[in-house]
Design a protein around this motif. Structure first.
Motif, PDB file in Angstrom:
ATOM      1  N   THR A   1       0.835  -1.206   0.000  1.00  0.00           N
ATOM      2  CA  THR A   1       0.000   0.000   0.000  1.00  0.00           C
ATOM      3  C   THR A   1       0.870   1.256   0.000  1.00  0.00           C
ATOM      4  O   THR A   1       0.610   2.206  -0.750  1.00  0.00           O
ATOM      5  CB  THR A   1      -0.927   0.005   1.225  1.00  0.00           C
ATOM      6  OG1 THR A   1      -1.712  -1.180   1.215  1.00  0.00           O
ATOM      7  CG2 THR A   1      -1.831   1.217   1.233  1.00  0.00           C
ATOM      8  N   ILE A   2       1.901   1.260   0.807  1.00  0.00           N
ATOM      9  CA  ILE A   2       2.810   2.409   0.856  1.00  0.00           C
ATOM     10  C   ILE A   2       3.488   2.604  -0.491  1.00  0.00           C
ATOM     11  O   ILE A   2       3.612   3.735  -0.980  1.00  0.00           O
ATOM     12  CB  ILE A   2       3.850   2.224   1.983  1.00  0.00           C
ATOM     13  CG1 ILE A   2       3.169   2.338   3.350  1.00  0.00           C
ATOM     14  CG2 ILE A   2       4.961   3.245   1.871  1.00  0.00           C
ATOM     15  CD1 ILE A   2       4.065   1.943   4.497  1.00  0.00           C
ATOM     16  N   THR A   3       3.907   1.519  -1.121  1.00  0.00           N
ATOM     17  CA  THR A   3       4.560   1.605  -2.427  1.00  0.00           C
ATOM     18  C   THR A   3       3.609   2.207  -3.462  1.00  0.00           C
ATOM     19  O   THR A   3       4.001   3.087  -4.245  1.00  0.00           O
ATOM     20  CB  THR A   3       5.020   0.209  -2.885  1.00  0.00           C
ATOM     21  OG1 THR A   3       5.883  -0.335  -1.889  1.00  0.00           O
ATOM     22  CG2 THR A   3       5.747   0.274  -4.209  1.00  0.00           C
ATOM     23  N   ARG A   4       2.334   1.746  -3.454  1.00  0.00           N
ATOM     24  CA  ARG A   4       1.364   2.290  -4.403  1.00  0.00           C
ATOM     25  C   ARG A   4       1.111   3.776  -4.151  1.00  0.00           C
ATOM     26  O   ARG A   4       1.019   4.570  -5.089  1.00  0.00           O
ATOM     27  CB  ARG A   4       0.049   1.516  -4.321  1.00  0.00           C
ATOM     28  CG  ARG A   4       0.074   0.263  -5.170  1.00  0.00           C
ATOM     29  CD  ARG A   4      -1.294  -0.370  -5.264  1.00  0.00           C
ATOM     30  NE  ARG A   4      -1.408  -1.340  -4.177  1.00  0.00           N
ATOM     31  CZ  ARG A   4      -2.377  -1.372  -3.278  1.00  0.00           C
ATOM     32  NH1 ARG A   4      -3.366  -0.519  -3.321  1.00  0.00           N
ATOM     33  NH2 ARG A   4      -2.386  -2.282  -2.328  1.00  0.00           N
TER      34      ARG A   4
ATOM     35  N   VAL B   1      -2.810  19.243  -5.174  1.00  0.00           N
ATOM     36  CA  VAL B   1      -1.522  18.588  -4.924  1.00  0.00           C
ATOM     37  C   VAL B   1      -1.299  18.438  -3.418  1.00  0.00           C
ATOM     38  O   VAL B   1      -0.871  17.382  -2.936  1.00  0.00           O
ATOM     39  CB  VAL B   1      -0.370  19.367  -5.580  1.00  0.00           C
ATOM     40  CG1 VAL B   1       0.978  18.855  -5.103  1.00  0.00           C
ATOM     41  CG2 VAL B   1      -0.465  19.266  -7.090  1.00  0.00           C
ATOM     42  N   GLY B   2      -1.601  19.467  -2.675  1.00  0.00           N
ATOM     43  CA  GLY B   2      -1.441  19.398  -1.213  1.00  0.00           C
ATOM     44  C   GLY B   2      -2.325  18.321  -0.605  1.00  0.00           C
ATOM     45  O   GLY B   2      -1.899  17.576   0.281  1.00  0.00           O
ATOM     46  N   ALA B   3      -3.577  18.220  -1.085  1.00  0.00           N
ATOM     47  CA  ALA B   3      -4.493  17.195  -0.556  1.00  0.00           C
ATOM     48  C   ALA B   3      -3.978  15.800  -0.867  1.00  0.00           C
ATOM     49  O   ALA B   3      -4.047  14.896  -0.015  1.00  0.00           O
ATOM     50  CB  ALA B   3      -5.887  17.393  -1.142  1.00  0.00           C
ATOM     51  N   VAL B   4      -3.459  15.601  -2.079  1.00  0.00           N
ATOM     52  CA  VAL B   4      -2.924  14.281  -2.449  1.00  0.00           C
ATOM     53  C   VAL B   4      -1.718  13.936  -1.583  1.00  0.00           C
ATOM     54  O   VAL B   4      -1.577  12.809  -1.091  1.00  0.00           O
ATOM     55  CB  VAL B   4      -2.577  14.237  -3.951  1.00  0.00           C
ATOM     56  CG1 VAL B   4      -1.761  13.001  -4.277  1.00  0.00           C
ATOM     57  CG2 VAL B   4      -3.844  14.276  -4.781  1.00  0.00           C
ATOM     58  N   VAL B   5      -0.830  14.898  -1.381  1.00  0.00           N
ATOM     59  CA  VAL B   5       0.371  14.641  -0.569  1.00  0.00           C
ATOM     60  C   VAL B   5      -0.023  14.350   0.879  1.00  0.00           C
ATOM     61  O   VAL B   5       0.497  13.415   1.502  1.00  0.00           O
ATOM     62  CB  VAL B   5       1.342  15.840  -0.652  1.00  0.00           C
ATOM     63  CG1 VAL B   5       2.444  15.726   0.382  1.00  0.00           C
ATOM     64  CG2 VAL B   5       1.937  15.926  -2.045  1.00  0.00           C
TER      65      VAL B   5
ATOM     66  N   GLY C   1       0.560  10.847   2.804  1.00  0.00           N
ATOM     67  CA  GLY C   1       1.298  10.814   4.071  1.00  0.00           C
ATOM     68  C   GLY C   1       0.486  10.189   5.187  1.00  0.00           C
ATOM     69  O   GLY C   1       1.005   9.433   6.008  1.00  0.00           O
ATOM     70  N   ALA C   2      -0.821  10.493   5.222  1.00  0.00           N
ATOM     71  CA  ALA C   2      -1.677   9.922   6.265  1.00  0.00           C
ATOM     72  C   ALA C   2      -1.799   8.414   6.105  1.00  0.00           C
ATOM     73  O   ALA C   2      -1.732   7.665   7.086  1.00  0.00           O
ATOM     74  CB  ALA C   2      -3.061  10.571   6.219  1.00  0.00           C
ATOM     75  N   ILE C   3      -1.951   7.955   4.886  1.00  0.00           N
ATOM     76  CA  ILE C   3      -2.049   6.511   4.655  1.00  0.00           C
ATOM     77  C   ILE C   3      -0.730   5.825   5.004  1.00  0.00           C
ATOM     78  O   ILE C   3      -0.709   4.779   5.647  1.00  0.00           O
ATOM     79  CB  ILE C   3      -2.462   6.230   3.202  1.00  0.00           C
ATOM     80  CG1 ILE C   3      -3.909   6.662   2.996  1.00  0.00           C
ATOM     81  CG2 ILE C   3      -2.288   4.760   2.851  1.00  0.00           C
ATOM     82  CD1 ILE C   3      -4.375   6.620   1.569  1.00  0.00           C
ATOM     83  N   ALA C   4       0.385   6.426   4.596  1.00  0.00           N
ATOM     84  CA  ALA C   4       1.696   5.833   4.918  1.00  0.00           C
ATOM     85  C   ALA C   4       1.912   5.818   6.422  1.00  0.00           C
ATOM     86  O   ALA C   4       2.379   4.824   6.982  1.00  0.00           O
ATOM     87  CB  ALA C   4       2.808   6.616   4.227  1.00  0.00           C
ATOM     88  N   PHE C   5       1.561   6.903   7.096  1.00  0.00           N
ATOM     89  CA  PHE C   5       1.732   6.968   8.556  1.00  0.00           C
ATOM     90  C   PHE C   5       0.893   5.908   9.251  1.00  0.00           C
ATOM     91  O   PHE C   5       1.369   5.202  10.145  1.00  0.00           O
ATOM     92  CB  PHE C   5       1.348   8.359   9.066  1.00  0.00           C
ATOM     93  CG  PHE C   5       1.384   8.483  10.555  1.00  0.00           C
ATOM     94  CD1 PHE C   5       0.229   8.402  11.307  1.00  0.00           C
ATOM     95  CD2 PHE C   5       2.585   8.656  11.224  1.00  0.00           C
ATOM     96  CE1 PHE C   5       0.258   8.501  12.678  1.00  0.00           C
ATOM     97  CE2 PHE C   5       2.636   8.763  12.595  1.00  0.00           C
ATOM     98  CZ  PHE C   5       1.450   8.684  13.327  1.00  0.00           C
ATOM     99  N   SER C   6      -0.378   5.764   8.847  1.00  0.00           N
ATOM    100  CA  SER C   6      -1.235   4.778   9.515  1.00  0.00           C
ATOM    101  C   SER C   6      -0.758   3.358   9.235  1.00  0.00           C
ATOM    102  O   SER C   6      -0.817   2.498  10.112  1.00  0.00           O
ATOM    103  CB  SER C   6      -2.689   4.946   9.086  1.00  0.00           C
ATOM    104  OG  SER C   6      -2.835   4.616   7.716  1.00  0.00           O
TER     105      SER C   6
END
Length: 142
Positions: free
Chosen positions: A67-70, A106-110, A114-119
């Motif tokens: 998931t993080i890679t995607r 762009v900010g919302a996507v980033v 980041g939120a998905i990677a953090f969780s």
């Protein structure tokens, strides 16, 4: 006056006693062998459960890494498309409004990536709770 206590024998002790005594021997031998078999089965079952949980943890970790890679790949695509989006925003009739929309997108996507990677990282690094009682007293003394 003697106090009668009922000492329970372990399967190993029962087997040893059964081999020593001839009158109750067959019963004790049978019960001892059955008890040792039950203990062995319980230990094997516990080990199999532990291995199964460990394999599940491995699968969850691999899924989180995927998931993080995607998400990082998607963020990379957005960043690589950023110069084109900036050029389009500059050439549009309303350059100020469109620029803000692109930057917000762009900010919302980033932030979402980041939120998905953090969780995902947080979930995979969380230790399992201990089954042992706490070693220090939890309630404060008056």
């Amino acid at each position: 006056m003697s106090v009668k206590t009922d000492n329970r024998l372990t399967p190993r002790q029962r087997l040893a006693r059964g081999l020593v005594y001839s009158t109750v021997g067959p019963v004790d031998v049978t019960r001892g062998v059955a008890g040792l078999g039950a203990q062995s089965l319980a230990a094997t079952t516990g080990e199999l459960r532990r291995r199964y949980r460990k394999s599940q943890l491995r699968r969850e970790l691999a899924a989180a890494q995927e998931t993080i890679t995607r998400e990082l790949a998607a963020a990379g695509e957005v960043v690589s498309g950023l110069p084109d989006a900036i050029q389009e925003a500059r050439s549009a009739q309303h350059p100020g409004r469109r620029r803000w929309l692109v930057a917000a997108g762009v900010g919302a996507v980033v932030v979402a990536g980041g939120a998905i990677a953090f969780s995902a990282i947080r979930r995979s690094s969380r230790p399992e709770p201990s089954t042992l009682p706490p070693s220090v007293q939890v309630d404060p003394k008056p």
